[in-house]
Design a protein around this motif. Sequence first.
Motif, PDB file in Angstrom:
ATOM      1  N   ASP A 170       0.818  -1.218   0.000  1.00 19.86           N
ATOM      2  CA  ASP A 170       0.000   0.000   0.000  1.00 19.86           C
ATOM      3  C   ASP A 170       0.850   1.265   0.000  1.00 19.86           C
ATOM      4  O   ASP A 170       0.370   2.336  -0.384  1.00 19.86           O
ATOM      5  N   ALA A 171       2.101   1.144   0.394  1.00 19.06           N
ATOM      6  CA  ALA A 171       2.988   2.307   0.431  1.00 19.06           C
ATOM      7  C   ALA A 171       3.668   2.575  -0.909  1.00 19.06           C
ATOM      8  O   ALA A 171       4.318   3.608  -1.089  1.00 19.06           O
ATOM      9  N   VAL A 172       3.509   1.660  -1.866  1.00 23.72           N
ATOM     10  CA  VAL A 172       4.175   1.801  -3.165  1.00 23.72           C
ATOM     11  C   VAL A 172       3.446   2.840  -4.012  1.00 23.72           C
ATOM     12  O   VAL A 172       2.232   2.785  -4.177  1.00 23.72           O
ATOM     13  N   LYS A 173       4.208   3.793  -4.558  1.00 23.12           N
ATOM     14  CA  LYS A 173       3.608   4.884  -5.334  1.00 23.12           C
ATOM     15  C   LYS A 173       4.020   4.898  -6.807  1.00 23.12           C
ATOM     16  O   LYS A 173       3.294   5.433  -7.643  1.00 23.12           O
ATOM     17  N   THR A 174       5.178   4.370  -7.144  1.00 24.78           N
ATOM     18  CA  THR A 174       5.702   4.482  -8.508  1.00 24.78           C
ATOM     19  C   THR A 174       6.126   3.103  -9.018  1.00 24.78           C
ATOM     20  O   THR A 174       6.366   2.180  -8.226  1.00 24.78           O
ATOM     21  N   PRO A 175       6.269   2.946 -10.338  1.00 26.64           N
ATOM     22  CA  PRO A 175       6.795   1.688 -10.868  1.00 26.64           C
ATOM     23  C   PRO A 175       8.169   1.336 -10.296  1.00 26.64           C
ATOM     24  O   PRO A 175       8.443   0.167 -10.011  1.00 26.64           O
ATOM     25  N   ALA A 176       9.024   2.344 -10.114  1.00 24.75           N
ATOM     26  CA  ALA A 176      10.347   2.081  -9.536  1.00 24.75           C
ATOM     27  C   ALA A 176      10.223   1.551  -8.115  1.00 24.75           C
ATOM     28  O   ALA A 176      10.957   0.634  -7.709  1.00 24.75           O
ATOM     29  N   ASP A 177       9.294   2.102  -7.343  1.00 20.87           N
ATOM     30  CA  ASP A 177       9.058   1.602  -5.983  1.00 20.87           C
ATOM     31  C   ASP A 177       8.580   0.151  -6.018  1.00 20.87           C
ATOM     32  O   ASP A 177       8.980  -0.670  -5.184  1.00 20.87           O
TER      33      ASP A 177
END
Length: 409
Positions: A227-234
Amino acid sequence: MRNITIVGAGQAGLQLGIGLLDKGYSVTAISNRTGEEIANGKVLSSQSMYDMALSHERELGIAFWDEKCPPIEGIHVRAGDAQAGAQLDFRSRMSANGQSVDQRVKMPRWMDEFQRRGGNLVIGEVDMAELERLAATSDLVLVATGKGDLGKLFERDAARCTFDRPQRAIALTYVHGMVPRDDFTALNININPGVGELVHFPALTHSGPCDIINIESVPGGPMDRWDAVKTPADHLALTKALIAEFFPWEAPRFANIRLTDDNGILFGRVTPTVRKSIGVLPSGRTVLGMGDILVLNDPMTGQGSNNAAKGASLYLEAIVARGNGAFDRPWMEALAEGYWDYAQWSARFTNSMLVPPPPHVMEFLGTCCQNSGLAHQFADAFNDPKSLSTWFYDPDAMGRLLAETAAVA
């Protein structure tokens, strides 16, 4: 000429539509997105498919990627934890290869083929008013999508549902740069009990051969950090971090992975669900569900597209056999029960992988580490989950199988 309308243009809907066109039916398929929008959008699924399902595509002449798609030649199952490593470890080739084609590649191609063979492809949303119109003007309406209000037409079948909430947080990642296996290509299933699973296998995407990674995290567990992931890199960074932390025996193969594209990621939580097959419209007219709208599995064992393909083949056979007879409610119910006769076993197989295995299954899996014949039987179950029905879930039948195996050895 009988007039069939299919709402939804995915694996089930397009395969059935193309099959019906070849049998001389007038077919309309409705998609809420164009082929170009699908091709340029996010990945839709992981869609590992096996020989029985692929054979239906080949029969229709729509298996366009057999020469390009890397095969899935077998399975490799490992279970353990970061401290002890993999304590259970077995592998086996399958009797026939599987494959996985990115649906962003597959569905636009099939949409073009559907139109080339004379199908009417309509792009647009279908609400209840439109569904009423379609039901009034078609000999049969099939609903192969559960988006919006359409899914609400099909009542949850509580008696056939094992769960009422998601059993995993599911993160899907398409990558290049995976270190190849040194034996055969495989559906790799890694289990960290109580924490979750790492499943990965070769596939084909826009940019060529790739690997698909599916991380299944027990909700609220130590891997449920998505749930904390915001970007493709993340997303990619967390994928690599979780593999290193919880599946260290696999980590070296993932050291240099990179995303195939920024849309090659997906995250969600799926509640495995079985629904009743018939939707009743306000007018009293009926429509028939198919594919995921009837049996929605967690992607753990990759059965969704296989169910869709096998179901579409079954529906095609039943529609043709009906001739000029009415597509009435008894016929719909009989067809749906015929589909459930198969799909219940894919659901049970998948659901059994989402809970701690009972002692007889643990004994079986342990025996697979020393017995190549049993490992092969388990490998082939991904192609045909019904093959497990007479022994895998029954401790006594399992005991007899293991005893016979030991006697032969």
